[in-house]
Design a protein around this motif. Structure first.
Motif, short mmCIF file in Angstrom:
data_model
loop_
_atom_site.label_atom_id
_atom_site.label_comp_id
_atom_site.label_asym_id
_atom_site.label_seq_id
_atom_site.Cartn_x
_atom_site.Cartn_y
_atom_site.Cartn_z
N SER A 1 -4.79 7.51 -9.06
CA SER A 1 -6.13 7.08 -8.69
C SER A 1 -6.68 6.09 -9.71
CB SER A 1 -7.05 8.30 -8.56
OG SER A 1 -8.34 7.91 -8.17
N THR B 1 0.82 -1.21 0.00
CA THR B 1 0.00 0.00 0.00
C THR B 1 0.86 1.26 0.00
OG1 THR B 1 -0.16 -0.12 2.42
CG2 THR B 1 -1.97 -1.06 1.14
N THR C 1 -12.45 7.99 2.52
CA THR C 1 -11.47 6.96 2.18
C THR C 1 -11.23 6.15 3.44
OG1 THR C 1 -10.39 8.29 0.49
CG2 THR C 1 -9.08 6.53 1.47
N TYR D 1 -4.30 8.66 1.24
CA TYR D 1 -4.94 8.19 0.02
C TYR D 1 -6.03 9.15 -0.46
CZ TYR D 1 -2.93 3.58 -0.99
OH TYR D 1 -2.11 2.56 -1.39
#
Length: 662
Positions: free
Chosen positions: A539, A397, A618, A493
């Motif tokens: 994205s 991530t 998010t 994010y």
């Protein structure tokens, strides 16, 4: 003639003697303006007389306030984002006891630690007052240097404000109290009003909070430990952190040694106490069960950072705290975690399913509001807040930040060359995109070498991660060795889905005391930290990755995410993550998630296609295994059964269940 000239030195031009010979007659040049020693002495004496007179006036006009002010303290109330009450905490946890209920050894420990001359001094420390005033003027810490009498006065009669006025009042009232009360009365009051941490005021409440016993059952070693936390429980409560534990042990040992020095303990008795008296584990009141305790924990961290208030201040009560937490979202997130755990984990059948921990947080892109979090199974049983832990590696991530750094370099330096000639940016972007989709590590290691690890770190920090959570800048840094919290990962994010705009996360919108609004909660709008096109491309890439991650066999498909990241089985790390942003409700067909090649929809400057109005949060979900008290994470192999590999399908399931419930 000489005598006549000498006399004229002290006379004015009209022949009369001057009351003050200044400027000095009969002197020339600089000496005419330099006062004589008599003038210096007279000025100093006059100053002393004026100060003494002023002190006498102030002393006569400052009265000792009502000692029972603390009895009227209110509880502190926390509110959900919709204004409804979340929980009421307090009021003051204090149980007064007489000194015959406090062992002499405990009294000796406190005096040795805080004020060794307590029984012989006048109740004030002029040196300490002066140092505190100087520190206040210079903006430094004002703590320390106060006598037990001064601390008792501050606890009982005054506010905790760090101002010169309050400090001077403390000095005057301490003198009066010292004249009006016996030392034993002052010591009793101090022991009953002092803050020991863990929500406890006074030695009786502290004895129960740390050792589960009454104060009269405390032994000399335990008493020394409690005296140690008087210096500041946030730094000396051994249950809060390893560093705290080390500081507490050092101060506990010093206090015992100090009693030997002051003659309150023999060397033989001191030798009995070589093992640190470990207090009981931290606990929270039942009103903070479930997720409530974790929510309060996060809210208090933002309060302390924004206002300078301490846990001691908050424990006094009377505050009204309005949070960003959405009641329904928080309950849905907790339900999603519990449902997935119940359906997929069976500790009785699989050893790998033991000690599994989950943390999650939802952050709103448009303003950084933390709308929901999951900190653990129950704040009254599992004290550590998993949504805010910085001990879990991010794994894959973290790779989108490497991709973002590469794309941002293309924007900043489009004509850059390397050893092989002009850079083919499209190829590099394609290589990293493919590597991200296929869980390949070498291209990201190579990207770190080309871009520079410092640049990758700076992009990640600008996007919202804390610099202190970044790992060492080694070759594997781009692979996610850093350990940011779920709150910070969700926040970072949002930068991808929000067109490169980022707003720092926050949990408190307003705070009042006695009806007055406290400063420290004003917010500015989001800042452009990444190029809008870079954010759109990242994205779009993550969207495909997230959709693939949610294609769980036999599972019900969830709404396709705008952007998502997950930890791949190939990481071979001791954590599993999923971070996703759901598309905003009400989007028209054709205006859904962008693919990285669409045009801006004009909803807001810098906003990516499909991001809507920034109201859809998010959400970051992390899963790891940690045996209580153990410093190292356990392997994730086999969590949830052999088919799940490293358990990496479980965080996406939690995210999916959370979205379906909304």
């Amino acid at each position: 003639m000489k005598a006549t000239k000498g006399r004229r030195r002290f006379k004015a031009t009209n022949g009369r003697r001057r009351f003050i010979d200044y400027p000095r007659q009969g002197r020339e040049g600089p000496r005419r303006w330099l006062p004589s020693w008599r003038q210096w002495l007279g000025t100093f004496s006059l100053g002393i007389i004026c100060l003494a007179g002023l002190f006498a006036i102030v002393y006569a006009n400052v009265d000792v306030p009502n000692e029972n002010e603390l009895a009227g303290q209110e509880a502190t109330v926390y509110y959900w984002a919709d204004g409804s009450q979340m929980v009421s905490v307090g009021a003051v946890n204090r149980q007064n006891v007489t000194l015959d209920k406090v062992p002499d050894s405990v009294e000796n420990s406190v005096i040795a630690a805080e004020n060794a001359t307590f029984y012989s001094d006048a109740g004030v420390s002029i040196q300490g007052i002066g140092r505190a005033v100087v520190n206040m003027i210079s903006g430094e810490d004002t703590q320390g240097g106060s006598t037990i009498t001064q601390q008792y006065v501050k606890n009982t009669y005054l506010s905790q404000d760090q101002t010169v006025t309050r400090k001077l009042k403390e000095f005057i009232i301490s003198l009066k109290v010292s004249n009006q009360k016996s030392k034993r009365e002052i010591l009793r009051g101090y022991l009953n009003t002092s803050w020991f941490g863990r929500g406890s005021y006074g030695i009786q409440a502290a004895a129960h909070a740390y050792y589960g016993i009454d104060a009269d059952k405390l032994n000399p070693s335990q008493g020394a430990m409690l005296a140690a936390v008087l210096k500041g429980s946030e730094q000396y409560d051994p249950g809060l952190s390893k560093a705290n534990h080390e500081r507490a042990v050092e101060r506990w040992s010093w206090i015992l040694d100090r009693q030997v020095t002051t003659g309150k303990m023999t060397e033989q008795e001191r030798a009995k106490y070589r093992e640190f008296p470990e207090p009981r584990a931290l606990s929270k009141p039942t009103s903070q069960a479930g997720q409530i305790g974790y929510l309060i924990d996060i809210a208090n961290k933002f309060i302390k950072a924004g206002t300078g208030l301490t846990d001691k201040d908050l424990a006094r009560g009377g505050y009204r705290i309005h949070t960003t937490f959405d009641k329904q979202r928080t309950r849905r997130l907790e339900k999603a975690v519990n449902d997935v755990r119940r359906q997929n984990l069976d500790p009785k059948k699989r050893a790998a399913d033991t000690f599994v921990e989950v943390g999650a947080a939802s952050v709103r892109p448009k303003d950084g509001a933390i709308v929901a979090l999951y900190g653990g199974t129950d704040a009254t049983r599992h004290f550590s807040n998993n949504a805010d832990t910085t001990a879990v590696p991010a794994g894959s991530t973290f790779k989108p930040f490497v991709l973002a750094a590469a794309l941002q370099q293309q924007v900043d330096r489009p004509e850059v060359d390397d050893e092989a000639g002009p850079v083919d940016w499209q190829k590099r972007f394609g290589d990293l995109t493919g590597a991200l989709m296929n869980a390949e590590n070498p291209p990201f290691v190579q990207a770190g070498q080309r871009i520079g690890l410092e640049r990758i770190r700076d992009v990640a920090v600008a996007a919202g991660l804390r610099e202190e959570s970044m790992a060492r800048l080694e070759q594997t840094f781009p692979l996610g060795t850093s350990a940011p919290s779920a709150i910070r990962m969700a926040s970072a994010y949002t930068t991808f889905t929000n067109g490169g705009l980022h707003a720092d996360p926050y949990a408190v919108t307003k705070m009042t005391y006695d009806g007055k609004k406290l400063p420290g909660f004003d917010r500015t709008g989001p800042e452009q930290v990444l190029d809008a096109g870079v954010a759109q491309q990242v994205s779009g890439t993550l969207e495909g990755l997230g959709w693939r991650a949610l294609g769980i066999p036999g599972g019900k498909p969830a709404r396709q995410p705008v952007a998502a990241g997950l930890t791949e089985p190939g990481d071979r790390m001791k954590s599993a993550w999923f971070i996703g942003s759901a598309p905003a409700a009400g989007l028209l067909p054709g205006s859904g998630p962008g693919t990285g090649s669409g045009s801006w929809d004009g909803t807001r400057p810098g906003q990516a296609p499909g991001a809507g109005d920034g109201s859809e949060p998010t959400t970051a979900v992390t899963m790891f295994r940690n045996k209580p008290g153990a410093p190292e994470l356990l392997p994730m192999n086999g969590v949830g059964g052999p088919k799940t590999g490293l358990g990496t399908t479980l965080p996406p399931k939690i995210w999916s269940a959370y979205q379906e419930a909304s």
